[in-house]
Every structure is written in C-alpha cells, then in structure tokens.
Design a protein around this motif. Structure first.
Motif, PDB file in Angstrom:
ATOM      1  N   LEU A  84      45.441  24.836  34.029  1.00 50.14           N
ATOM      2  CA  LEU A  84      44.976  25.672  32.925  1.00 50.14           C
ATOM      3  C   LEU A  84      45.223  27.157  33.169  1.00 50.14           C
ATOM      4  O   LEU A  84      44.739  28.000  32.423  1.00 50.14           O
ATOM      5  N   GLY A  85      45.946  27.486  34.217  1.00 47.99           N
ATOM      6  CA  GLY A  85      46.351  28.873  34.414  1.00 47.99           C
ATOM      7  C   GLY A  85      45.662  29.614  35.534  1.00 47.99           C
ATOM      8  O   GLY A  85      45.903  30.815  35.719  1.00 47.99           O
ATOM      9  N   ILE A  86      44.808  28.956  36.298  1.00 48.12           N
ATOM     10  CA  ILE A  86      44.169  29.624  37.432  1.00 48.12           C
ATOM     11  C   ILE A  86      45.223  29.978  38.485  1.00 48.12           C
ATOM     12  O   ILE A  86      46.038  29.144  38.869  1.00 48.12           O
ATOM     13  N   GLU A  87      45.179  31.219  38.946  1.00 45.56           N
ATOM     14  CA  GLU A  87      46.173  31.708  39.895  1.00 45.56           C
ATOM     15  C   GLU A  87      45.605  31.938  41.294  1.00 45.56           C
ATOM     16  O   GLU A  87      46.360  32.018  42.263  1.00 45.56           O
ATOM     17  N   GLN A  88      44.283  32.098  41.384  1.00 44.56           N
ATOM     18  CA  GLN A  88      43.652  32.262  42.698  1.00 44.56           C
ATOM     19  C   GLN A  88      42.433  31.358  42.781  1.00 44.56           C
ATOM     20  O   GLN A  88      41.638  31.286  41.849  1.00 44.56           O
ATOM     21  N   VAL A  89      42.294  30.682  43.916  1.00 44.06           N
ATOM     22  CA  VAL A  89      41.124  29.863  44.205  1.00 44.06           C
ATOM     23  C   VAL A  89      40.422  30.486  45.398  1.00 44.06           C
ATOM     24  O   VAL A  89      41.016  30.636  46.468  1.00 44.06           O
ATOM     25  N   ARG A  90      39.171  30.869  45.195  1.00 48.52           N
ATOM     26  CA  ARG A  90      38.380  31.439  46.288  1.00 48.52           C
ATOM     27  C   ARG A  90      37.313  30.431  46.692  1.00 48.52           C
ATOM     28  O   ARG A  90      36.504  30.003  45.868  1.00 48.52           O
TER      29      ARG A  90
END
Length: 352
Positions: A84-90
């Motif tokens: 869905l377009g998430i570019e960073q996972v923290r």
C-alpha cells in the motif's frame, strides 16, 4: 515550526471511503491529503526499564503471548502495508530487543519488494550483543533512547542501573554500520534539563545525532503535566548557552527541526510534539503488538486486524480495514484543547 497544537482539530470530512483498487494505486491517503509512508510496528509491550515518564515502578500487566501477533502474522501484515505504499518500517516496543525472533523478523521484512527502509527504536540494552546480527539481517539504522549521561540521574529516571549497557549498545550500533545512530532524549524540568548541553556535547564527540523530544501525555499513570514539560523553545535556549545553532532548513514530513551545531557538520534536532506539532505533514501509521491499527499516536480508537486475520480474512478484507482507519484520521492530536483526552494505552503498548 508548524502551527501550535491549540489550533482547532478538524475531523475527517464525511465522505465515503474510496474503492480498494483506486486507493491501492494512490497509497494510504486520508481526507486531508496526507499519505502514510512510515509504518511503526510494535513488537512487544514488554520493557526492561521502568522510566518514570512511561510506566510505574512495578511495571504493567503485559500482553500474554497469544494476544500478540505471531511472526507469520506480523510479516503478512507488514507486507500488505508495503504493497500500500509504505516506504519505511520502524520496529518499536516496549523494547523490541526483547522479542527473540527479532533478527528473523528483520530478515523477513528485508525480503519484501519493494524493500522498505528498516529502522528500530530501542533503549539499547542488549544491542551490544545483537547489533551485528541485526545489521546482517537487514536492519538499516537505530534510534536509541538516552535521556542523560549522568549515572545517578539515569538510575532515577529509568529505575535501573543500566547506563553502561546503553552506551555499549550505541557503540556497537555505530560499529555495525547502523548509521546514522540517533539518540532520542526527553528533557524533564528539574530532573535532567540542566544536563541537555552536556548530552549534546557527548553525542557530538561520538558522531551520534541527538534529538530532543518534548515529553508527551503517554504515561501509563496519566500524570503528565504540561508545566513539567521542557518546551522546544526552552531547550533551544539552554543549548544556545553553550552552542551556536543554525537552522538546517525545510524538513518535509520529518518530525525534528534540525540545527547545525557551531557551524556543523554535527546537528541536533528538536521535536516539538506538543508546543508546535507536525500533524499537518504526518505520514505515519501504527501497528500494535496485538494487531491493532492506529492512525495517530494519540488516537482514541483503533481497528483490529488480528481477529479478522485469525478468522481467515483475505488481503482485500485487511486492506479495507486499514484504509478505513487511515481515512478517519483527524487533522491533529489536539493536545491543549479542552476536549483532549489522553489515549487509554500508554506509549509502551502503542509503540513509538
């Protein structure tokens, strides 16, 4: 700085949620035109510190393991968010290093395509043993919480004598290439605020990027008082007693206003979450350890993904739930407004 938090909070427009197919192409958009690119994933609510601004000395009733997402469930949901377009996972907690499968989770996220940037927020305890393995698994960088370099003050704040472990974790992160290594600090009046310039000097000497964060109403005790919070303006004034700070410039969706210190190259950031929030540029969405989606750190509501997931929901059903939660995102958190209510969950259960 963005407008002060006392400006009216707008609720989302009363509009139907977009069709799933259309929204997939446009990403996770809300009614104010913001698009989520940054996913905060809490891996556990457990923590090995008892910081006074977060939880009571005796700790909290922790989530039971069956309540938490399994590794498979977590990776499936993170994969949907990336689609869905998430570019960073923290990766956050609680304390994410307490999840034994952390290296495997990092490796699984690193295999997603398109590959997101993978960061972690941690208290640093235990990182000295795991930094290299996490880097090899695919972790890109870390933020380590450290409010003071004074041992007695650290013990008072965290209720644990673990300062050496945090310092060792920071050094190991730098050695493993988890850079830029960022340090998150909360300044509290008459507790550690007199040492903010010392902390900045210590970080500059070691090449760490320090970011001060205004204390937020997210403690489990619900005892936050704005008067005890050291504001961004006060922080800047205290730092300028020793250093020359020069604004770096536009920050986009980044939460910190950054300054060159004594002309650079070192910098310091100040996150005015309360006094001058960045809600208008917020691009974050949160997934809790028990599988709830939250569109804001201070949201009073959340949507359950764990239940439908375990009942056999397909990806399209889960996408619809995620989309609906993002579509309901308000214009701001509303701290300071008469009707503001602190979320029932503390920070340790939401994720940073």
């Amino acid at each position: 700085m963005h407008p002060a938090s006392e400006s009216p909070v707008q609720e989302p427009a009363d509009r139907d949620e977009p069709a799933v197919a259309d929204e997939t192409r446009r990403g996770l958009q809300d009614t104010f035109g913001r698009v989520a690119k940054d996913l905060r994933v809490s891996l556990t609510d457990h923590c090995n510190l008892r910081c006074t601004y977060c939880m009571p000395a005796e700790g909290l009733p922790w989530m039971a393991k069956p309540q938490m997402l399994t590794d498979e469930e977590l990776l499936r949901l993170v994969g949907i968010f990336v689609d869905l377009g998430i570019e960073q996972v923290r990766l956050t907690g609680g304390e994410p290093l307490l999840r034994r499968s952390l290296p495997d989770l990092v490796a699984g996220i690193a295999q997603l395509r398109p590959r997101p940037r993978i960061a972690m927020t941690s208290n640093g305890i235990g990182l000295a043993r795991s930094a290299q393995a996490l880097a090899e698994a695919g972790l890109d960088r870390v933020n380590i919480s450290l409010d003071t370099i004074e041992r007695e003050t650290f013990k008072t704040l965290s209720r644990r004598d673990r300062l050496d472990d945090v310092i060792a974790g920071l050094a190991a992160a730098a050695e493993a290439g988890l850079t830029p290594v960022k340090v998150n600090a909360v300044a509290m009046r008459d507790v550690n605020d007199s040492g903010v310039a010392d902390l900045l000097g210590w970080c500059l000497e070691r090449g760490y990027e320090l970011r001060f964060i205004e204390q937020m109403p997210l403690d489990a005790q619900h005892q936050w008082q704005r008067g005890a919070m050291v504001s961004a303006t006060e922080l800047k004034e205290k730092l300028e007693e020793r250093f020359t700070l020069t604004p770096v410039g536009q920050r986009g969706s980044a939460p910190a206003e950054r300054f060159l210190v004594d002309g650079g190259p070192g910098t310091v950031g100040i996150i005015a979450s309360v006094s001058a929030p960045f809600c208008g540029a917020c691009d974050r969405v949160r997934l809790t350890a028990d599988g709830m989606v939250r569109n804001c750190l201070f949201s009073r509501g959340e949507v359950d993904l764990r239940g439908p997931l375990r009942e056999g929901a397909d990806d399209k059903d889960l996408v619809r739930l995620i989309r609906g939660e993002m579509w309901r995102k308000a214009s701001g958190h509303g701290i300071g407004l008469p009707d503001f209510t602190q979320p029932a969950r503390p920070m340790s259960a939401i994720g940073g």
